[in-house]
Design a protein around this motif. Structure first.
Motif, PDB file in Angstrom:
ATOM      1  N   SER A 291       0.745  -1.306  -0.056  1.00 19.49           N
ATOM      2  CA  SER A 291       0.099  -0.048  -0.242  1.00 19.49           C
ATOM      3  C   SER A 291       0.790   1.243  -0.082  1.00 19.49           C
ATOM      4  O   SER A 291       0.390   2.265  -0.335  1.00 19.49           O
ATOM      5  CB  SER A 291      -0.879  -0.122   1.282  1.00 19.49           C
ATOM      6  OG  SER A 291      -0.265   0.078   2.519  1.00 19.49           O
ATOM      7  N   SER A 295       0.537   4.084  -2.921  1.00 14.42           N
ATOM      8  CA  SER A 295       0.128   5.435  -2.542  1.00 14.42           C
ATOM      9  C   SER A 295       1.229   6.531  -3.028  1.00 14.42           C
ATOM     10  O   SER A 295       1.029   7.480  -3.451  1.00 14.42           O
ATOM     11  CB  SER A 295      -0.138   5.834  -0.951  1.00 14.42           C
ATOM     12  OG  SER A 295       0.917   5.841  -0.290  1.00 14.42           O
ATOM     13  N   GLN A 298       0.892   6.653  -6.593  1.00 13.11           N
ATOM     14  CA  GLN A 298      -0.380   7.690  -6.980  1.00 13.11           C
ATOM     15  C   GLN A 298      -0.010   9.118  -6.750  1.00 13.11           C
ATOM     16  O   GLN A 298      -0.416   9.983  -7.594  1.00 13.11           O
ATOM     17  CB  GLN A 298      -1.445   7.375  -5.955  1.00 13.11           C
ATOM     18  CG  GLN A 298      -2.675   7.952  -6.150  1.00 13.11           C
ATOM     19  CD  GLN A 298      -3.933   7.647  -5.191  1.00 13.11           C
ATOM     20  OE1 GLN A 298      -3.569   7.151  -4.317  1.00 13.11           O
ATOM     21  NE2 GLN A 298      -5.358   7.794  -5.848  1.00 13.11           N
ATOM     22  N   SER A 299       0.756   9.448  -5.740  1.00 12.24           N
ATOM     23  CA  SER A 299       0.980  10.885  -5.485  1.00 12.24           C
ATOM     24  C   SER A 299       2.228  11.505  -6.422  1.00 12.24           C
ATOM     25  O   SER A 299       1.977  12.571  -6.867  1.00 12.24           O
ATOM     26  CB  SER A 299       1.601  11.114  -3.977  1.00 12.24           C
ATOM     27  OG  SER A 299       2.905  10.520  -4.008  1.00 12.24           O
ATOM     28  N   GLY A 380      -0.895   4.871  -9.509  1.00 11.83           N
ATOM     29  CA  GLY A 380      -0.655   4.124  -8.289  1.00 11.83           C
ATOM     30  C   GLY A 380      -1.615   2.634  -8.329  1.00 11.83           C
ATOM     31  O   GLY A 380      -1.543   1.788  -7.516  1.00 11.83           O
TER      32      GLY A 380
END
Ligand code: ZN
Length: 387
Positions: A291, A295, A298-299, A380
């Motif tokens: 995870s 994340s 994704q950012s 992500g």
């Protein structure tokens, strides 16, 4: 009527478009076609490129077509000012090269703001330069000359009406570099991917790809980029995709978030300085994802790409085995894992590339594979294949 709608060769192309600060890259299609155009109700066929929804046409084709209307204009060139000169209201003198059909849509192209002087005043017009030919954005020409440009989707035709005013706004100042590729989305395609380089085998693999006009994706290690700038530029300029495989090949899932971020970010920055294009994908070392990796990805705006076929070249180091692992398992939209660090991989690739092509596969980059499969990868999220 139908055969006139798009006559001649329709080439589907793909463009990697970069915004001016190179922080993000996105794909659009460029479709070259002979385009039915009605000028005040009179039908003509003009060569155009449809790029990101905008029509680009040759300025002399347009001037020729608008001759005799209230919006006719002449076309000249000033070498001293390095600008194209348009004079409104003046009849256009044909030079004989109008309404031409030329150019194969492959290679590098650039979209920029052209220097155009209209009646002596500088105006901004997008121009798409391809192999020395300039194509001007039709709506920009309509805006500066002030005629109405529309599209009739029921007959797939451009509608030019010189009795109505332009409704288009100023060109937004966002030129981009375009990469043009011939890809038929209705035919099968796969993405060859090479991890851990650039390495000892990268140039030999590029030689093979080049010989067969095939493209691949290289997931490079950040710590190898600066020493191999020339190889990376070569791959990029051939139309291959360059993306990150993190900086040091540490398993990202074992690292704290700040270190995951620097592993990805520093690699992408190094690639951007080598190619001028920001990478848009991530392949984490070992394909390991948790995870935190998701994340951070994704950012940073990068989707995570793993694979659907592992050739296991890293363990078998055997060209026949690598070859069989691909050719016995390959299916449309696969993503195939290889490494540009083993000579066995290069030997296998010298047979895999021509044999995939003779089986009807187009060898495309991962982003092309996603795009032509109708997938918009989310930052992500993890993708194994494009089906
Ligand atoms: Zn690796």
């Amino acid at each position: 009527m139908k055969k006139y709608i798009i006559t001649g060769l329709l080439i589907i192309c793909i463009i990697l478009a970069l915004d001016s600060n190179a922080r993000s890259a996105y794909f659009v299609t460029a479709i070259r076609s002979d385009t039915t155009t009605f000028v005040n109700g009179r039908r003509v066929v003009l060569l155009s490129y449809n790029i990101n929804g905008s029509r680009y046409m040759k300025i002399r084709d347009l001037a020729y077509t608008l001759s005799g209307t209230s919006k006719q204009f002449s076309v000249g060139w000033s070498g001293a000012q390095n600008a194209i000169l348009l004079t409104s209201g003046k009849p256009y003198k044909a030079v004989g090269g109008e309404m031409s059909r030329s150019g194969e849509a492959t290679g590098m192209a650039r979209i920029s703001l052209a220097k155009v002087l209209l009646d002596g005043n500088e105006v901004s017009v997008y121009v798409y330069n391809y192999k020395g030919e300039n194509y001007y954005r039709l709506r920009d020409i309509g805006r500066i000359i002030d005629f109405n440009v529309g599209w009739d989707s029921s007959i797939n035709a451009v509608i030019i009406d010189t009795s109505k005013r332009s409704t288009d706004k100023d060109a937004s100042p966002n030129p981009f570099i375009a990469r043009i590729r011939n890809i038929d989305p209705s035919k099968p395609m796969v993405a060859l991917t090479f991890d851990d380089g650039p390495g000892a085998q990268t140039n030999a693999i590029l030689d093979i790809l080049e010989r067969h006009n095939a493209k691949a994706t290289f997931f490079v290690l950040g710590n190898r980029v600066s020493a191999n700038n020339r190889t990376i530029s070569r791959a990029y300029n051939m139309g291959c995709e360059i993306a990150g495989h993190a900086w040091s090949h540490r398993e990202l899932t074992a690292l704290p978030e700040s270190r995951i971020r620097s592993e990805i970010h520093d690699t992408n920055r190094a690639i951007t300085s080598a190619t001028g294009a920001a990478p848009t994908l991530l392949r984490p070392p070992y394909g390991s994802v948790n995870s935190r990796v998701r994340s951070v990805s994704q950012s940073l705006g990068v989707p995570i790409i793993t694979w659907s076929i592992d050739t296991r070249d890293w363990s078998n180091r055997n060209a026949n085995t690598i070859y069989n692992n691909v050719m016995r398992n390959v299916r449309n939209k696969d993503i195939i894992l290889l490494h540009d660090t083993y000579s066995a991989t290069t030997n296998a690739i010298s047979r895999i590339v021509p044999d995939l092509i003779s089986r009807g596969y187009q060898l495309v980059t991962v982003s092309e594979l996603m795009y032509f499969s109708g997938m918009t990868p989310d930052p992500g999220a993890v993708y194994f294949r494009a089906r």
